[in-house]
Structures are given as structure tokens and as C-alpha cells.
Design a protein around this motif. Sequence first.
Motif, mmCIF file in Angstrom:
data_model
loop_
_atom_site.group_PDB
_atom_site.id
_atom_site.type_symbol
_atom_site.label_atom_id
_atom_site.label_comp_id
_atom_site.label_asym_id
_atom_site.label_seq_id
_atom_site.Cartn_x
_atom_site.Cartn_y
_atom_site.Cartn_z
ATOM 1 N N SER A 161 0.703 -1.030 -0.013
ATOM 2 C CA SER A 161 -0.081 0.044 0.209
ATOM 3 C C SER A 161 1.024 1.274 -0.029
ATOM 4 N N TRP A 162 1.990 0.996 0.707
ATOM 5 C CA TRP A 162 2.802 2.501 0.703
ATOM 6 C C TRP A 162 3.659 2.613 -0.793
ATOM 7 N N GLY A 163 3.550 1.397 -1.498
ATOM 8 C CA GLY A 163 3.900 1.782 -3.030
ATOM 9 C C GLY A 163 3.176 2.636 -3.841
ATOM 10 N N LEU A 164 1.954 2.928 -3.367
ATOM 11 C CA LEU A 164 0.745 3.530 -3.861
ATOM 12 C C LEU A 164 1.070 5.140 -3.928
ATOM 13 N N MET A 165 1.983 5.380 -3.203
ATOM 14 C CA MET A 165 2.197 6.988 -3.128
ATOM 15 C C MET A 165 2.531 7.715 -4.103
ATOM 16 N N PRO A 166 3.160 7.196 -5.258
ATOM 17 C CA PRO A 166 3.290 7.920 -6.440
ATOM 18 C C PRO A 166 1.916 8.186 -7.233
ATOM 19 N N LEU A 167 0.889 7.197 -7.178
ATOM 20 C CA LEU A 167 -0.308 7.425 -7.745
ATOM 21 C C LEU A 167 -1.081 8.761 -7.027
ATOM 22 N N GLY A 168 -0.462 9.218 -6.021
ATOM 23 C CA GLY A 168 -1.206 10.512 -5.332
ATOM 24 C C GLY A 168 -0.229 11.653 -5.872
ATOM 25 N N ALA A 169 1.112 11.264 -5.807
ATOM 26 C CA ALA A 169 2.259 12.287 -6.043
ATOM 27 C C ALA A 169 2.157 13.022 -7.495
ATOM 28 N N LEU A 170 1.692 12.202 -8.370
ATOM 29 C CA LEU A 170 1.740 12.742 -9.837
ATOM 30 C C LEU A 170 0.567 13.697 -10.040
ATOM 31 N N PRO A 171 -0.687 13.489 -9.988
ATOM 32 C CA PRO A 171 -1.852 14.523 -9.858
ATOM 33 C C PRO A 171 -1.720 15.609 -8.930
ATOM 34 N N ILE A 172 -1.204 15.256 -7.723
ATOM 35 C CA ILE A 172 -1.407 16.495 -6.767
ATOM 36 C C ILE A 172 -0.050 17.632 -7.228
ATOM 37 N N GLY A 173 0.951 16.893 -7.783
ATOM 38 C CA GLY A 173 2.191 17.451 -8.365
ATOM 39 C C GLY A 173 1.643 18.428 -9.521
ATOM 40 N N VAL A 174 0.598 18.138 -10.369
ATOM 41 C CA VAL A 174 0.217 18.993 -11.459
ATOM 42 C C VAL A 174 -0.557 20.094 -10.786
ATOM 43 N N VAL A 175 -1.460 19.664 -9.905
ATOM 44 C CA VAL A 175 -2.257 20.686 -9.039
ATOM 45 C C VAL A 175 -1.295 21.753 -8.401
#
Length: 210
Positions: A161-175
Motif C-alpha cells: 500500500s505504501w507503494g501507491l504513494m506515486p499515484l497521489g504524487a503525480l496528480p497533486i504535483g500537477v495541481v
Amino acid sequence: PRTPGGTWKGSGAIMTEIRAGLMYVSRSPLVLVLLVGSAATSILAGPFQFLLPALVVEVYHRGPVALGILSAAIGVGALTGSLLVASITAWKRGMLVIGAGFVTGLSLLLMGVVPFYFAALFIMIPFGLGSTARMALSHSLLMERVEEAYRGRVTSLFMMSWGLMPLGALPIGVVADWLGVRVAVSILAVLLLVATTVILLTQRRLRDTD
């Protein structure tokens, strides 16, 4: 030391064993909600670590030393959270998991709202405390309630589950690039608070878990 048991034997077919582990999780509501909560926290709170350097530069107008001190403050909170969890007996640990999620979310929200570096130093302590306490409590509850034959597979899912972090990092980086880093952090905070509230209101089994 050797532990009692050891009578279970796997079939040897790795995909069969993986499927059996997933089926076990799907049939175990408490295990499933702990894993989903861990994944949600990873996706929604984890990306903050990637935004922290931008927050230091763009909002606080400081450099690497300030970033290092903020990271150390998170470490202080994490150590405190670990010691608190180690001292807790079997009492309302399900509610403590939920409470730790709220502490993490509220800390993130304050980081998005308050633009002052010295305030951030104090805010990072409960952030580290909430994040570590939630993870440690969730892991201990999983290990206590999962059948021995499935502990390895459930632990693997928990760590994945901690490997899912990039799934949030990419869109929030765009924001963050589009609307600013403070807005991005605030969005993460609100989403985490909403997810934690949903768990609080819908997961009675977790609320009643000691």
C-alpha cells in the motif's frame, strides 16, 4: 524462538496462493478496511513529502537547512507516536487508528492554511505522530487478527500500500504547479479527512476493535 503450529502447507503454485490470500482479505471486513485505510493514507498523505521542498522554497522562502529541520520535526513526531503505540494496551485501538488519521489530516490542513515557517515546525510534530501511530496500530491489529497461514500475504499487501504513494504524487504535483503548493496540500488534507470520516461513520467493526 520456534512458534507452535506449522501444520499448514501451501500448494506451491504461487498464483493460487496469491489468489487465496486476496480471497481471504475480501472475506475479512476488518482486515480489508485496515488495508484500504492504509492505501488511502499512502495516496493522500504520502505525497506531502514530495511537496515539502516546494513549500519551503515557495512559501517560506528558505533553503535546505530549513527543509532538514522540518524533516527532523516529523521524525520527532514519528518517534513519539511509536513510543505511544508501544505503551498502549488493548484498548480502543480501532478508534485510535481513526483518530490518528484525523490528526494527520488536520496537520496537513494547517500546513496548507498557515504560511509561517516556525508554525510549520510545530505542526510537523503531530503530522509525524499521526502518520506513524496509524501505521503501527494498523499493522499490529492485522497481525493479531489474521490467521497464521495468511500473515505473510496480508503483510505484503500492507507494505504494498505504501507503494501507491506515486499515484497521489503525480496528480497533486500537477495541481501544485497549476494552483500553488498550499492549495495542493489543502486538497490532500480535505480528501484525507473525508476518507477518514467515511471510515468512522461506516466501519463499526473497526470502531469497536480493542
